[in-house]
Scaffold this active site. Structure first.
Site, mmCIF file in Angstrom:
data_model
loop_
_atom_site.group_PDB
_atom_site.id
_atom_site.type_symbol
_atom_site.label_atom_id
_atom_site.label_comp_id
_atom_site.label_asym_id
_atom_site.label_seq_id
_atom_site.Cartn_x
_atom_site.Cartn_y
_atom_site.Cartn_z
ATOM 1 N N ASP A 96 -14.507 0.395 1.611
ATOM 2 C CA ASP A 96 -13.681 1.521 2.052
ATOM 3 C C ASP A 96 -12.380 1.031 2.675
ATOM 4 O OD1 ASP A 96 -13.235 4.331 2.620
ATOM 5 O OD2 ASP A 96 -13.648 3.877 4.720
ATOM 6 N N GLU A 101 -3.337 -2.196 3.024
ATOM 7 C CA GLU A 101 -3.463 -0.742 2.840
ATOM 8 C C GLU A 101 -2.113 -0.079 3.044
ATOM 9 O OE1 GLU A 101 -6.584 0.975 5.169
ATOM 10 O OE2 GLU A 101 -8.130 -0.319 4.334
ATOM 11 N N HIS A 106 -10.300 4.380 2.458
ATOM 12 C CA HIS A 106 -10.441 4.405 3.921
ATOM 13 C C HIS A 106 -10.893 5.787 4.401
ATOM 14 C CE1 HIS A 106 -9.020 1.990 7.641
ATOM 15 N NE2 HIS A 106 -10.022 2.771 7.960
ATOM 16 N N ALA A 160 -13.764 7.805 8.464
ATOM 17 C CA ALA A 160 -13.702 8.853 9.487
ATOM 18 C C ALA A 160 -13.380 10.221 8.899
ATOM 19 C CB ALA A 160 -12.656 8.491 10.530
#
Length: 531
Positions: free
Chosen positions: A258, A263, A281, A284
């Site tokens: 993830d 990034e 990502h 969350a």
């Protein structure tokens, strides 16, 4: 006059309403998060700034924030905030450290299932009208060995869920005590043992100098054949190129990532490989987590702006405004003492005792304790703050105790921190002089008087001639300027220590050179946050 808050990222309507219900004026302008010039033009009008990850609170933004008192980040990561610049200007930076824990842990479990059963590939194939039932032969999780690297807040949740799936769970975490391991039902192992035994490996550690490339090419070569690796923690923990090679030659059966070293990840050695699951990502990214952190940051910011109460602050303790004026230097000292202990201690800590002597014993010891514990924990978890540190310490089974006593020595007040591990007990004491500057006054029971600097060098040795000369010559030959040099010993010809305050960090080759002399029992570089 009511305080004003700017929300420059997307927060829920419920969070916006919390500000209004509490009597805080709020402007919801999420478009400003990606418009630096527009943000600079208006930031001076606000007392508070509520953000997620899109808004970059740079030194330039902070310079224009003439009225800003608090920055609230809905989430744990604050790499988009210049905390030193905010601290220098007296702006509190808050985050919400625990709002995403369950969501991130669940994503790791979901990724484990996805790679075990090749779900994304099977879905794509079936959508294409194929029926390749024999192609997607998976493996069960039940009775498999899961190796968890990092058994902190999120890692312990993953462990709990994995045990519920009837997996055998082992964990590598240098700071996990045997008592805590027993409590959460995990077998504590060394990293090499975990690599050789695990059918699945999941990572749950922050990215630090100690954890960077923890799954290096060398360690990937030690993995049990057929292992599957999950990383929902931080990019940079795994050598992606080395892992890609291991996936291609079949030594690693699958991976689920993830997070990536770079990034946004538009390219990676892991992309387009069979049985590699990748997500952008999303750890969350659940409705519940996003709502939780948004509501939490609204409540925290309102509390501070209206009552002065501080929660989850990364750059100051939880104290009232009145206490802060008196306690400021002592809070810094407490943090430095903890930071020293944290940098010197590699094994799991079982207990922490903080002794307060003299006038400091009458202060808000809860806040001072938080500063000590945060200093200790920060080496292993850079995201820790003065509120989350005691929670994390308690979750790790660390016993925390406080001792108060009346003035008992030459100093009107001092703080002494002692930690216990399975192998040893280590202590350091310090005080604050009349000029407001903290000092170290005792290490390992040896009295000293040491000014604290950003970069320091600590050595232990037998009390013999030549130590000062060796240290001085070695520093001089390598262009390292010594700002302050402090020595101490417990007795003539006994144990001695030296603590050097230096202008720049000591490079590793210089440390090696000092060790090679055979004159020192220990040579350690130390760093302290002087903001």
């Amino acid at each position: 006059m009511a305080p004003r808050v700017l929300i420059s990222d997307k927060l829920s309507d419920a969070a916006v309403q919390i500000f209004r219900d509490r009597g805080v004026e709020v402007d919801f302008r999420p478009e400003l998060g990606k418009d630096k010039d527009a943000l600079l033009a208006v930031i001076g009008d606000y007392d508070g700034l509520a953000i997620r990850s899109a808004t970059k609170v740079t030194e330039k933004v902070i310079a224009e924030a003439t009225n800003l008192k608090v920055i609230g980040r809905a989430g744990i990561g604050v790499d988009n905030v210049d905390i030193p610049a905010a601290s220098k200007k007296g702006i509190i930076v808050m985050n919400t450290p625990f709002g995403n824990s369950i969501t991130t842990a669940e994503h790791a479990i979901a990724m484990m299932f996805a790679v075990a059963r090749q779900i994304p590939e099977a879905s794509t194939s079936t959508h294409a009208g194929k029926w390749e039932k024999s192609r997607f032969m998976g493996v069960e999780l039940t009775h498999k060995t899961l190796g968890v690297i990092g058994a902190g807040n999120i890692g312990s949740i993953v462990i709990d869920r994995a045990l519920g799936l009837r997996m055998k769970v082992i964990a590598y975490d240098p700071f996990l005590s045997e008592e805590r391991a027993t409590e959460i039902g995990v077998e504590k192992v060394e990293l090499d043992d975990l690599l050789k035994r695990s059918d699945f490996i999941t990572l749950h550690v922050p990215l630090t100098d100690q954890t960077r490339n923890i799954l290096s090419a060398e360690n990937i070569a030690k993995l049990k054949p057929g292992v599957r690796i999950v990383n929902c923690a931080r990019g940079g923990l795994v050598d992606e190129a080395a892992l890609a090679d291991a996936l291609k030659d079949g030594r690693v059966a699958g991976a689920a990532f993830d997070v990536f070293a770079e990034e946004p990840a538009t390219a990676s050695p892991l992309f387009n490989l069979p049985n590699v699951v990748v997500t952008p990502h999303l750890g969350a990214a659940t409705t519940e987590a996003q709502e939780n952190v948004a509501l939490q940051v609204a409540e925290q910011m309102s509390d501070y702006l209206l009552t002065g109460a501080v929660q989850n602050a990364l750059n100051m303790p939880s104290v009232t405004a009145e206490e802060a004026k008196v306690m400021g230097p002592w809070v810094k000292l407490a943090g430095h003492l903890g930071n020293f202990i944290g940098q010197m201690t590699d094994e799991p800590i079982k207990a922490i005792n903080v002794l307060y002597d003299g006038e400091v014993a009458t202060m808000n010891l809860g806040a001072l304790n938080c500063a000590v514990i945060a200093g200790i924990m920060r080496r292993r978890n850079p995201d820790v703050n003065m509120v989350s540190a005691p929670v994390i310490a308690r979750d790790q089974g660390i016993q925390i105790s406080t001792t108060r006593q009346e003035q008992s020595g030459a100093f009107e007040a001092y703080i002494k921190v002692t930690v216990k591990t399975e192998k040893r007990e280590r202590s350091i004491a310090g005080t604050v002089f009349s000029d407001g500057k903290p000092r170290f006054i005792q290490i390992k029971g040896i009295n000293i008087d040491a000014e604290i600097g950003q970069h320091m060098l600590y050595t232990t040795n037998e009390d013999v001639p030549g130590i000062i000369g060796t240290l001085g010559v070695t520093m001089g030959e390598n262009g390292i300027n010594i700002a302050n040099f402090t020595l101490g010993r417990n007795a003539r010809n006994g144990e001695a220590i030296a603590l050097l305050y230096i202008d720049d960090p000591v490079p590793a080759p210089v440390i090696d050179k000092l060790k090679a002399t055979g004159m020192f029992g220990q040579v350690k570089t130390l760093s302290f946050d002087m903001v």
